[in-house]
Design a protein around this motif. Sequence first.
Motif, PDB file in Angstrom:
ATOM      1  N   MET A   1       0.916  -1.103  -0.029  1.00 33.22           N
ATOM      2  CA  MET A   1      -0.046   0.115   0.156  1.00 33.22           C
ATOM      3  C   MET A   1       0.802   1.316   0.054  1.00 33.22           C
ATOM      4  SD  MET A   1      -2.622   1.195   3.050  1.00 33.22           S
ATOM      5  CE  MET A   1      -3.609  -0.097   2.977  1.00 33.22           C
ATOM      6  N   GLU A   2       0.479   2.288  -0.672  1.00 30.28           N
ATOM      7  CA  GLU A   2       1.196   3.478  -0.757  1.00 30.28           C
ATOM      8  C   GLU A   2       0.658   4.514   0.312  1.00 30.28           C
ATOM      9  OE1 GLU A   2       2.061   7.630  -3.206  1.00 30.28           O
ATOM     10  OE2 GLU A   2       0.502   6.121  -4.116  1.00 30.28           O
ATOM     11  N   THR A   3       1.767   4.996   1.098  1.00 33.41           N
ATOM     12  CA  THR A   3       1.426   5.899   2.397  1.00 33.41           C
ATOM     13  C   THR A   3       1.370   7.285   1.610  1.00 33.41           C
ATOM     14  OG1 THR A   3       2.101   4.338   3.679  1.00 33.41           O
ATOM     15  CG2 THR A   3       1.748   6.500   4.579  1.00 33.41           C
ATOM     16  N   ARG A   4       0.313   7.913   1.639  1.00 31.52           N
ATOM     17  CA  ARG A   4       0.408   9.431   1.390  1.00 31.52           C
ATOM     18  C   ARG A   4       0.803  10.397   2.422  1.00 31.52           C
ATOM     19  NH1 ARG A   4      -4.366  12.191  -1.580  1.00 31.52           N
ATOM     20  NH2 ARG A   4      -5.684  10.640  -0.284  1.00 31.52           N
ATOM     21  N   LEU A   5       1.211  11.427   2.258  1.00 25.91           N
ATOM     22  CA  LEU A   5       1.667  12.318   3.279  1.00 25.91           C
ATOM     23  C   LEU A   5       0.969  13.805   2.508  1.00 25.91           C
ATOM     24  CD1 LEU A   5       4.928  11.705   4.838  1.00 25.91           C
ATOM     25  CD2 LEU A   5       3.870  13.625   5.496  1.00 25.91           C
ATOM     26  N   LEU A   6       0.341  14.343   3.539  1.00 27.32           N
ATOM     27  CA  LEU A   6      -0.365  15.673   3.201  1.00 27.32           C
ATOM     28  C   LEU A   6      -0.111  16.421   4.174  1.00 27.32           C
ATOM     29  CD1 LEU A   6      -3.756  14.352   1.421  1.00 27.32           C
ATOM     30  CD2 LEU A   6      -1.775  15.228   0.478  1.00 27.32           C
ATOM     31  N   PRO A   7       0.176  17.730   3.815  1.00 27.94           N
ATOM     32  CA  PRO A   7       0.292  18.881   4.845  1.00 27.94           C
ATOM     33  C   PRO A   7      -1.012  19.204   5.383  1.00 27.94           C
ATOM     34  CG  PRO A   7       0.632  19.635   2.785  1.00 27.94           C
ATOM     35  CD  PRO A   7       0.474  18.313   2.466  1.00 27.94           C
ATOM     36  N   ALA A   8      -1.107  19.579   6.497  1.00 26.78           N
ATOM     37  CA  ALA A   8      -2.360  20.351   7.302  1.00 26.78           C
ATOM     38  C   ALA A   8      -1.941  20.624   8.774  1.00 26.78           C
ATOM     39  CB  ALA A   8      -3.297  19.204   7.560  1.00 26.78           C
ATOM     40  N   SER A   9      -2.117  21.874   8.751  1.00 24.63           N
ATOM     41  CA  SER A   9      -1.543  22.525  10.073  1.00 24.63           C
ATOM     42  C   SER A   9      -2.793  23.227  10.812  1.00 24.63           C
ATOM     43  CB  SER A   9      -0.344  23.710   9.910  1.00 24.63           C
ATOM     44  OG  SER A   9       0.800  23.067   9.080  1.00 24.63           O
ATOM     45  N   THR A  10      -3.670  23.774   9.812  1.00 27.97           N
ATOM     46  CA  THR A  10      -4.762  24.380  10.543  1.00 27.97           C
ATOM     47  C   THR A  10      -6.001  23.857  10.132  1.00 27.97           C
ATOM     48  OG1 THR A  10      -5.261  26.123   8.853  1.00 27.97           O
ATOM     49  CG2 THR A  10      -3.394  26.602  10.221  1.00 27.97           C
ATOM     50  N   ARG A  11      -7.300  24.130  10.697  1.00 26.52           N
ATOM     51  CA  ARG A  11      -8.455  23.480  10.326  1.00 26.52           C
ATOM     52  C   ARG A  11      -8.608  24.272   8.932  1.00 26.52           C
ATOM     53  NH1 ARG A  11     -12.077  23.164  13.838  1.00 26.52           N
ATOM     54  NH2 ARG A  11     -10.784  23.527  15.697  1.00 26.52           N
ATOM     55  N   ASP A  12      -8.261  24.990   8.309  1.00 22.88           N
ATOM     56  CA  ASP A  12      -8.466  25.517   6.888  1.00 22.88           C
ATOM     57  C   ASP A  12      -7.783  24.628   6.125  1.00 22.88           C
ATOM     58  OD1 ASP A  12     -10.123  27.594   7.985  1.00 22.88           O
ATOM     59  OD2 ASP A  12      -8.213  29.071   8.253  1.00 22.88           O
ATOM     60  N   ASP A  13      -6.946  23.867   6.214  1.00 21.04           N
ATOM     61  CA  ASP A  13      -6.446  22.816   5.130  1.00 21.04           C
ATOM     62  C   ASP A  13      -7.327  21.815   4.879  1.00 21.04           C
ATOM     63  OD1 ASP A  13      -3.652  23.689   4.784  1.00 21.04           O
ATOM     64  OD2 ASP A  13      -3.503  23.258   6.987  1.00 21.04           O
ATOM     65  N   ARG A  14      -8.394  22.310   4.038  1.00 24.20           N
ATOM     66  CA  ARG A  14      -9.673  21.724   3.855  1.00 24.20           C
ATOM     67  C   ARG A  14      -9.485  20.410   3.057  1.00 24.20           C
ATOM     68  NH1 ARG A  14     -13.702  25.137   5.814  1.00 24.20           N
ATOM     69  NH2 ARG A  14     -12.974  26.971   5.812  1.00 24.20           N
ATOM     70  N   GLU A  15      -8.641  20.511   1.921  1.00 24.53           N
ATOM     71  CA  GLU A  15      -8.297  19.398   1.153  1.00 24.53           C
ATOM     72  C   GLU A  15      -7.904  18.146   1.751  1.00 24.53           C
ATOM     73  OE1 GLU A  15      -6.464  19.606  -2.655  1.00 24.53           O
ATOM     74  OE2 GLU A  15      -7.658  21.678  -3.080  1.00 24.53           O
ATOM     75  N   SER A  16      -6.653  18.419   2.722  1.00 27.40           N
ATOM     76  CA  SER A  16      -6.182  17.420   3.465  1.00 27.40           C
ATOM     77  C   SER A  16      -6.983  16.748   4.337  1.00 27.40           C
ATOM     78  CB  SER A  16      -5.001  18.089   4.233  1.00 27.40           C
ATOM     79  OG  SER A  16      -3.897  18.404   3.124  1.00 27.40           O
ATOM     80  N   ILE A  17      -7.990  17.768   5.132  1.00 29.84           N
ATOM     81  CA  ILE A  17      -8.761  17.472   5.882  1.00 29.84           C
ATOM     82  C   ILE A  17     -10.004  16.226   5.379  1.00 29.84           C
ATOM     83  CG2 ILE A  17     -10.875  18.130   7.526  1.00 29.84           C
ATOM     84  CD1 ILE A  17      -8.449  20.328   8.561  1.00 29.84           C
ATOM     85  N   SER A  18     -10.388  16.958   4.191  1.00 27.29           N
ATOM     86  CA  SER A  18     -11.478  15.932   3.564  1.00 27.29           C
ATOM     87  C   SER A  18     -11.062  14.640   3.166  1.00 27.29           C
ATOM     88  CB  SER A  18     -12.112  16.613   2.453  1.00 27.29           C
ATOM     89  OG  SER A  18     -12.445  17.901   3.034  1.00 27.29           O
ATOM     90  N   ALA A  19      -9.678  14.745   2.843  1.00 20.93           N
ATOM     91  CA  ALA A  19      -9.067  13.430   2.380  1.00 20.93           C
ATOM     92  C   ALA A  19      -9.202  12.285   3.468  1.00 20.93           C
ATOM     93  CB  ALA A  19      -7.743  13.564   1.843  1.00 20.93           C
TER      94      ALA A  19
END
Length: 339
Positions: A1-19
């Motif tokens: 399985m590939e492990t993705r790493l997405l940046p997310a520092s605040t609650r406004d990082d919507r794309e990462s949070i939705s993923a």
Amino acid sequence: METRLLPASTRDDRESISAAVDLLREGEVVALPTETVYGLAADATNPAAVAKIFAAKERPSFNPLIVHLPQPEALYAVATLPHASEQLTLRLIHSFWPGPLTLILPALETTAPAVRAGQPTLAVRISAHPVFSAVCMQLDRPLAAPSANRFGKISPTRAEHVLSELGGRIPLILDSGATYHGLESTIIRVKDNEIEVLRPGPVTIETLNAFAPTRLAVAGPSRPDQPAPIAPGQLPTHYAPTTSLQLVDPLPDAPTDALSSGILLWNRSDWSPVVLEKFGHVVELSPRLDPSEAARVLYTKLREMDQVGLKRIFVQRLPAVGIGKAIMDRLEKASGPRL
Ligand code: TXA
Ligand code: MG
């Protein structure tokens, strides 16, 4: 399985949070930052998802998980308040949630049985990390989340630590940089209006003492009449690097293997420079002697020291007061026999 790493520092990082939310809704596990350490989260009400946490971590099934809530009202869907200590419990919840305080409460049977590992109780907290909180609120379900490391290893305080422990085993890590406290939450049990600390942590015993008489539970090997561990410390080794670790007070002489060993210092001025220069590797926890900073960097420093091929890691004991108590607790467990 590939492990993705997405940046997310605040609650406004919507794309990462939705993923993350989408994967959790599908019954997947996702590594998320909290204010203590990174957690490996799954929907606590989905048995198949919870099973993936145990598989990825190689965690024994008798070790129960902490459930993280989207908001305080969600508590009543998963647990009840301890009889005769309702008021004290509510005062603690109001004072420390969201934050690094986990309460052991009488469980309802609404979370997956594996979360509770057969216990009648449930460990519950609310994370203060904006990213964890946003994911949990958007999902609107309780999230089971132990630390995102392989069983028995050091908890991850950076996304890269999670990647090195669980890369290839999980689909996604949200990367928020280094965690704030650097040590796992304080775990308590309230009984007869007294507080028992099962795991010391960022909410200190001194702080809890202002609410009710507080004592540290005695850790020890599991008793035959208690098949499941009631506290994390009841396993002989935990939070351990691979290199053997030994706690020391300032040494009058360097050990014979000093050159091939490392030393992690609390206070350099306690040591004779003649002794220190014999060590192959010298690291300081907090040159300004700030215990909170020491807690924040402890696991990163131990991981780094673990990777340079040292024969032994010596660690200077630090004062067991405030957060120092939690640091010493982890170091004592890390210095136990290797699993
Ligand atoms: O800061 C933290 O607490 C992190 C973040 C991710 O929230 N989580 C964490 O989880 O440290 P974990 O699973 O690595 O440690 C939780 C410990 C377990 O070792 C377990 O023994 C104990 O909590 N625990 C869980 N449920 C319990 C229960 N019902 N009674 C007693 N201990 C329990
Ligand atoms: Mg853990």
